[in-house]
Structure formats: C-alpha cells, structure tokens
Write a protein that holds these residues in place. Structure first.
Motif, PDB file in Angstrom:
ATOM      1  N   LYS A  97       7.907  10.122   4.330  1.00 29.81           N
ATOM      2  CA  LYS A  97       7.875   8.833   5.017  1.00 29.81           C
ATOM      3  C   LYS A  97       6.809   7.917   4.417  1.00 29.81           C
ATOM      4  O   LYS A  97       6.982   6.702   4.386  1.00 29.81           O
ATOM      5  CB  LYS A  97       7.582   9.037   6.511  1.00 29.81           C
ATOM      6  CG  LYS A  97       8.681   9.751   7.287  1.00 29.81           C
ATOM      7  CD  LYS A  97       8.290   9.875   8.752  1.00 29.81           C
ATOM      8  CE  LYS A  97       9.360  10.609   9.554  1.00 29.81           C
ATOM      9  NZ  LYS A  97       8.957  10.759  10.981  1.00 29.81           N
ATOM     10  N   THR A  98       5.712   8.513   3.971  1.00 28.99           N
ATOM     11  CA  THR A  98       4.603   7.733   3.424  1.00 28.99           C
ATOM     12  C   THR A  98       4.255   8.265   2.035  1.00 28.99           C
ATOM     13  O   THR A  98       3.990   9.453   1.862  1.00 28.99           O
ATOM     14  CB  THR A  98       3.364   7.820   4.329  1.00 28.99           C
ATOM     15  OG1 THR A  98       3.060   9.194   4.601  1.00 28.99           O
ATOM     16  CG2 THR A  98       3.622   7.100   5.650  1.00 28.99           C
ATOM     17  N   VAL A  99       4.259   7.366   1.055  1.00 27.92           N
ATOM     18  CA  VAL A  99       4.003   7.744  -0.339  1.00 27.92           C
ATOM     19  C   VAL A  99       2.853   6.889  -0.863  1.00 27.92           C
ATOM     20  O   VAL A  99       2.929   5.658  -0.848  1.00 27.92           O
ATOM     21  CB  VAL A  99       5.256   7.534  -1.217  1.00 27.92           C
ATOM     22  CG1 VAL A  99       4.959   7.935  -2.666  1.00 27.92           C
ATOM     23  CG2 VAL A  99       6.448   8.330  -0.672  1.00 27.92           C
ATOM     24  N   LEU A 100       1.807   7.537  -1.339  1.00 26.95           N
ATOM     25  CA  LEU A 100       0.660   6.841  -1.916  1.00 26.95           C
ATOM     26  C   LEU A 100       0.684   6.999  -3.429  1.00 26.95           C
ATOM     27  O   LEU A 100       0.738   8.113  -3.934  1.00 26.95           O
ATOM     28  CB  LEU A 100      -0.648   7.415  -1.363  1.00 26.95           C
ATOM     29  CG  LEU A 100      -1.940   6.850  -1.963  1.00 26.95           C
ATOM     30  CD1 LEU A 100      -2.118   5.379  -1.579  1.00 26.95           C
ATOM     31  CD2 LEU A 100      -3.155   7.674  -1.518  1.00 26.95           C
ATOM     32  N   ASP A 101       0.629   5.881  -4.146  1.00 26.44           N
ATOM     33  CA  ASP A 101       0.538   5.906  -5.604  1.00 26.44           C
ATOM     34  C   ASP A 101      -0.887   5.567  -5.992  1.00 26.44           C
ATOM     35  O   ASP A 101      -1.356   4.453  -5.766  1.00 26.44           O
ATOM     36  CB  ASP A 101       1.523   4.917  -6.221  1.00 26.44           C
ATOM     37  CG  ASP A 101       1.570   5.020  -7.741  1.00 26.44           C
ATOM     38  OD1 ASP A 101       0.934   5.928  -8.301  1.00 26.44           O
ATOM     39  OD2 ASP A 101       2.245   4.173  -8.366  1.00 26.44           O
ATOM     40  N   THR A 102      -1.581   6.525  -6.580  1.00 27.10           N
ATOM     41  CA  THR A 102      -2.988   6.354  -6.937  1.00 27.10           C
ATOM     42  C   THR A 102      -3.094   5.914  -8.395  1.00 27.10           C
ATOM     43  O   THR A 102      -2.535   6.543  -9.281  1.00 27.10           O
ATOM     44  CB  THR A 102      -3.746   7.679  -6.742  1.00 27.10           C
ATOM     45  OG1 THR A 102      -3.171   8.696  -7.578  1.00 27.10           O
ATOM     46  CG2 THR A 102      -3.650   8.132  -5.294  1.00 27.10           C
ATOM     47  N   HIS A 109       6.182   1.636 -11.132  1.00 32.50           N
ATOM     48  CA  HIS A 109       6.663   3.002 -10.881  1.00 32.50           C
ATOM     49  C   HIS A 109       6.923   3.217  -9.392  1.00 32.50           C
ATOM     50  O   HIS A 109       7.991   3.709  -8.998  1.00 32.50           O
ATOM     51  CB  HIS A 109       5.642   4.034 -11.364  1.00 32.50           C
ATOM     52  CG  HIS A 109       5.613   4.228 -12.846  1.00 32.50           C
ATOM     53  ND1 HIS A 109       6.743   4.426 -13.609  1.00 32.50           N
ATOM     54  CD2 HIS A 109       4.565   4.293 -13.718  1.00 32.50           C
ATOM     55  CE1 HIS A 109       6.403   4.595 -14.875  1.00 32.50           C
ATOM     56  NE2 HIS A 109       5.102   4.501 -14.970  1.00 32.50           N
ATOM     57  N   LEU A 110       5.956   2.864  -8.562  1.00 31.08           N
ATOM     58  CA  LEU A 110       6.104   3.085  -7.121  1.00 31.08           C
ATOM     59  C   LEU A 110       7.292   2.312  -6.569  1.00 31.08           C
ATOM     60  O   LEU A 110       8.095   2.853  -5.797  1.00 31.08           O
ATOM     61  CB  LEU A 110       4.826   2.681  -6.385  1.00 31.08           C
ATOM     62  CG  LEU A 110       4.871   2.825  -4.861  1.00 31.08           C
ATOM     63  CD1 LEU A 110       5.080   4.268  -4.452  1.00 31.08           C
ATOM     64  CD2 LEU A 110       3.589   2.267  -4.228  1.00 31.08           C
ATOM     65  N   ALA A 111       7.416   1.050  -6.944  1.00 27.27           N
ATOM     66  CA  ALA A 111       8.506   0.225  -6.421  1.00 27.27           C
ATOM     67  C   ALA A 111       9.869   0.793  -6.801  1.00 27.27           C
ATOM     68  O   ALA A 111      10.796   0.843  -5.984  1.00 27.27           O
ATOM     69  CB  ALA A 111       8.367  -1.208  -6.931  1.00 27.27           C
ATOM     70  N   ILE A 125      -2.575   1.896  -4.618  1.00 26.89           N
ATOM     71  CA  ILE A 125      -4.007   1.582  -4.699  1.00 26.89           C
ATOM     72  C   ILE A 125      -4.444   1.616  -6.156  1.00 26.89           C
ATOM     73  O   ILE A 125      -4.030   2.482  -6.930  1.00 26.89           O
ATOM     74  CB  ILE A 125      -4.859   2.554  -3.850  1.00 26.89           C
ATOM     75  CG1 ILE A 125      -6.337   2.133  -3.885  1.00 26.89           C
ATOM     76  CG2 ILE A 125      -4.684   4.005  -4.288  1.00 26.89           C
ATOM     77  CD1 ILE A 125      -7.218   2.896  -2.902  1.00 26.89           C
ATOM     78  N   ASP A 126      -5.263   0.646  -6.521  1.00 24.61           N
ATOM     79  CA  ASP A 126      -5.815   0.594  -7.869  1.00 24.61           C
ATOM     80  C   ASP A 126      -7.138  -0.151  -7.808  1.00 24.61           C
ATOM     81  O   ASP A 126      -7.302  -1.059  -6.983  1.00 24.61           O
ATOM     82  CB  ASP A 126      -4.855  -0.108  -8.829  1.00 24.61           C
ATOM     83  CG  ASP A 126      -5.121   0.261 -10.287  1.00 24.61           C
ATOM     84  OD1 ASP A 126      -6.165  -0.164 -10.825  1.00 24.61           O
ATOM     85  OD2 ASP A 126      -4.300   0.961 -10.879  1.00 24.61           O
ATOM     86  N   ILE A 127      -8.030   0.232  -8.691  1.00 25.69           N
ATOM     87  CA  ILE A 127      -9.333  -0.432  -8.731  1.00 25.69           C
ATOM     88  C   ILE A 127      -9.247  -1.787  -9.421  1.00 25.69           C
ATOM     89  O   ILE A 127     -10.128  -2.638  -9.267  1.00 25.69           O
ATOM     90  CB  ILE A 127     -10.356   0.495  -9.424  1.00 25.69           C
ATOM     91  CG1 ILE A 127     -11.769   0.190  -8.928  1.00 25.69           C
ATOM     92  CG2 ILE A 127     -10.237   0.429 -10.949  1.00 25.69           C
ATOM     93  CD1 ILE A 127     -12.773   1.270  -9.279  1.00 25.69           C
ATOM     94  N   ALA A 128      -8.152  -2.009 -10.179  1.00 24.69           N
ATOM     95  CA  ALA A 128      -7.977  -3.242 -10.939  1.00 24.69           C
ATOM     96  C   ALA A 128      -7.277  -4.301 -10.097  1.00 24.69           C
ATOM     97  O   ALA A 128      -6.090  -4.182  -9.780  1.00 24.69           O
ATOM     98  CB  ALA A 128      -7.187  -2.968 -12.217  1.00 24.69           C
ATOM     99  N   LYS A 129      -7.986  -5.347  -9.746  1.00 26.53           N
ATOM    100  CA  LYS A 129      -7.429  -6.434  -8.924  1.00 26.53           C
ATOM    101  C   LYS A 129      -6.242  -7.097  -9.606  1.00 26.53           C
ATOM    102  O   LYS A 129      -5.252  -7.459  -8.946  1.00 26.53           O
ATOM    103  CB  LYS A 129      -8.517  -7.467  -8.635  1.00 26.53           C
ATOM    104  CG  LYS A 129      -8.080  -8.626  -7.769  1.00 26.53           C
ATOM    105  CD  LYS A 129      -9.244  -9.577  -7.527  1.00 26.53           C
ATOM    106  CE  LYS A 129      -8.814 -10.810  -6.750  1.00 26.53           C
ATOM    107  NZ  LYS A 129      -9.955 -11.743  -6.538  1.00 26.53           N
ATOM    108  N   GLU A 130      -6.290  -7.263 -10.927  1.00 24.82           N
ATOM    109  CA  GLU A 130      -5.187  -7.907 -11.651  1.00 24.82           C
ATOM    110  C   GLU A 130      -3.890  -7.122 -11.487  1.00 24.82           C
ATOM    111  O   GLU A 130      -2.805  -7.698 -11.383  1.00 24.82           O
ATOM    112  CB  GLU A 130      -5.529  -8.055 -13.135  1.00 24.82           C
ATOM    113  CG  GLU A 130      -6.631  -9.063 -13.431  1.00 24.82           C
ATOM    114  CD  GLU A 130      -6.181 -10.506 -13.245  1.00 24.82           C
ATOM    115  OE1 GLU A 130      -4.993 -10.732 -12.925  1.00 24.82           O
ATOM    116  OE2 GLU A 130      -7.013 -11.411 -13.416  1.00 24.82           O
TER     117      GLU A 130
END
Length: 277
Positions: A97-102, A109-111, A125-130
C-alpha cells in the motif's frame, strides 16, 4: 470553484497519508496546517512549496546533482531502457500500500512502478531539491519530499516496501521504516551494467571491470529471507540519448572532452536484491 493549486494538491495527498510522517527533529507525529505546512506537536514546521512538495531538511545541504542531470535521467528512463527492471520491481511490490523510494531523484522510476502496479501510494525522498522539484512537476500523483534519511521525516514501521535503486543506502533507517512483513528492494549494478560505456571510458584500466560482491554480501548480512535475481539484457541506443546517458551516470562525469564515444547499444545488467527485516 477554481482548480486546486499544486500546493493544495500536494498538501491533500500528505494529509491523506499523514500517519507516514514524523518530525525529523523530534520524531513526533505531524499534521497539515492550512495546506501550507507540516507541523508537529512540538511546533517544528516545514513548508509545503507552491510546487506541491515538502522540504524536511533540518539543515542546509549541498548537492552535486543539477537540474540538467535530472532532465537527462528522465529522458533516459523514459526511453524505456529500464522497463524490464521496473516491471519486475512492480511485481515484487504489488501488494504494498505504501512504497518509499529512497534517493528517488526526479521520480521517474517510482512513478512508472506505481503506474504499473495500479495500487497504493508512492513517496519519494531525495536530498537534492532539483530532483524533487522535477518529480513533483512531472508526477503530482505521488508524494515528494526533500529530506535526509540520516534525519528521517517518516514514522517507524510505516512502509510496506522500500526501494533503493542504484542509489546509496541507509540500512539501519530502512529497518526502522519497514512495516512488519514489508520488503526492501535494492537494485545494484552487475558486472555488465553499461558495459559498452565502461569499455570506452575505462579501457585498459582497473575500472574496466566491476564487481558488486561486497554490496551484495552486506545486504545479505543486513536482512533476512534475501533473494537475488540477475536481470540482464542489451538494447539498441538512440544516438541522441548518448549525451543524456553520459550526464546521468557517474561514469560519464569523468569523460575526457576530446574522447568521442560510439554507442549503438547499451546493456542493463543488475541484481535485484529483496530482503525482510
């Protein structure tokens, strides 16, 4: 009544999944305040940007990844060269139900994985704002977060599946975030990954060959019920994609300006590692 703003759409998605979030400062539960902020009971506050993502970094960080790199990454992924890998991941995480892409980057890929499985919510989640800005622009159906797994903005045992695709890992945090009976899916390069590129950039050097044995061994030591599947295939490569491929992979960052590359095909060769806590 007018259309909802991107901020309102993002805020609504976060509100629907608010139990997934925890304050990265104090780990308290959070709530959405006036469609504009995520706030915890200790009043730590994180703005939801007008684009619809939330920035939950607790300190400023610098990223070496540029807007153009993420555009290149999206172009390469959209070309379909990872379709087989994404399809296999979609099958593995189908019940989730819940998938986290780190380390989700620009979110392609996630989409694509969530679109294929047609069920549940994806959080990147990603550290890169861009990267996150590109992700929310192209894929507003998922939740996107600028954040650092070392100071995670998520609640304990909240994800049915965690993806770690060709990206650095934080196994201790993965274990904390994974729900009971959930799984971690890690994609690591095998010896033939992008071998056509490696052969031309690193000819006659130690980098011409690659082994993932240490990475695989560490994963096997860190998780239970580990399975490993090798996925390998070679596809024709449109010459127009060569510059994008060079920009998106660290191998291409060290290319000499005067070195011409001829790439008519490219090999995807990865191990899919699946484990449980």
């Amino acid at each position: 009544m007018g259309a909802l703003s991107k901020r309102a759409i993002g805020a609504a998605l976060m509100d629907q999944q608010i139990n997934l979030f925890a304050c990265p400062v104090c780990q308290q539960s959070m709530y959405v305040y006036e469609q504009g902020r995520l706030v915890c009971s200790a009043n730590h506050s994180f703005d939801i940007a007008k684009q619809g993502y939330v920035n939950m970094l607790t300190n400023s960080v610098s990223s070496k990844y540029s807007k153009s790199l993420f555009e290149s990454r999206k172009a390469v992924i959209d070309s379909g060269i990872y379709d087989v890998v994404e399809a296999k991941i979609s099958e593995i995480v189908a019940p989730a139900k819940t998938v986290l892409d780190t380390g989700c980057g620009e979110g392609s890929h996630l989409a694509r994985i969530m679109k294929a499985k047609k069920y549940g919510i994806g959080i990147g989640i990603d550290i890169a704002k861009e990267g996150i800005m590109a992700a929310v622009r192209h894929y507003p159906q998922q939740i996107w977060c600028v954040g650092d797994l070392a100071k995670s903005p998520f609640a304990k045992a909240s994800f049915d599946a965690i993806l770690n695709i060709l990206s650095p890992a934080n196994y201790e945090e993965f274990k904390r975030l994974l729900a009971p009976d959930g799984c971690i899916v890690k994609v690591v390069p095998q010896s033939g990954y992008l071998q056509e590129l490696r052969a031309q950039l690193y000819a006659d050097s130690s980098k011409e060959t690659y082994s993932n044995e240490q990475i695989v061994a560490r994963f096997q030591d860190s998780f239970h019920e580990v399975t490993k599947e090798r996925v390998t295939y070679t596809l024709p490569l449109d010459e127009n994609l060569v510059p994008a491929l060079l920009e998106m992979t660290p191998m291409g960052w060290h290319k000499k300006e005067d070195k011409d590359l001829i790439l008519n095909a490219i090999t995807i060769d990865v191990d899919l590692l699946v484990g449980k806590v």
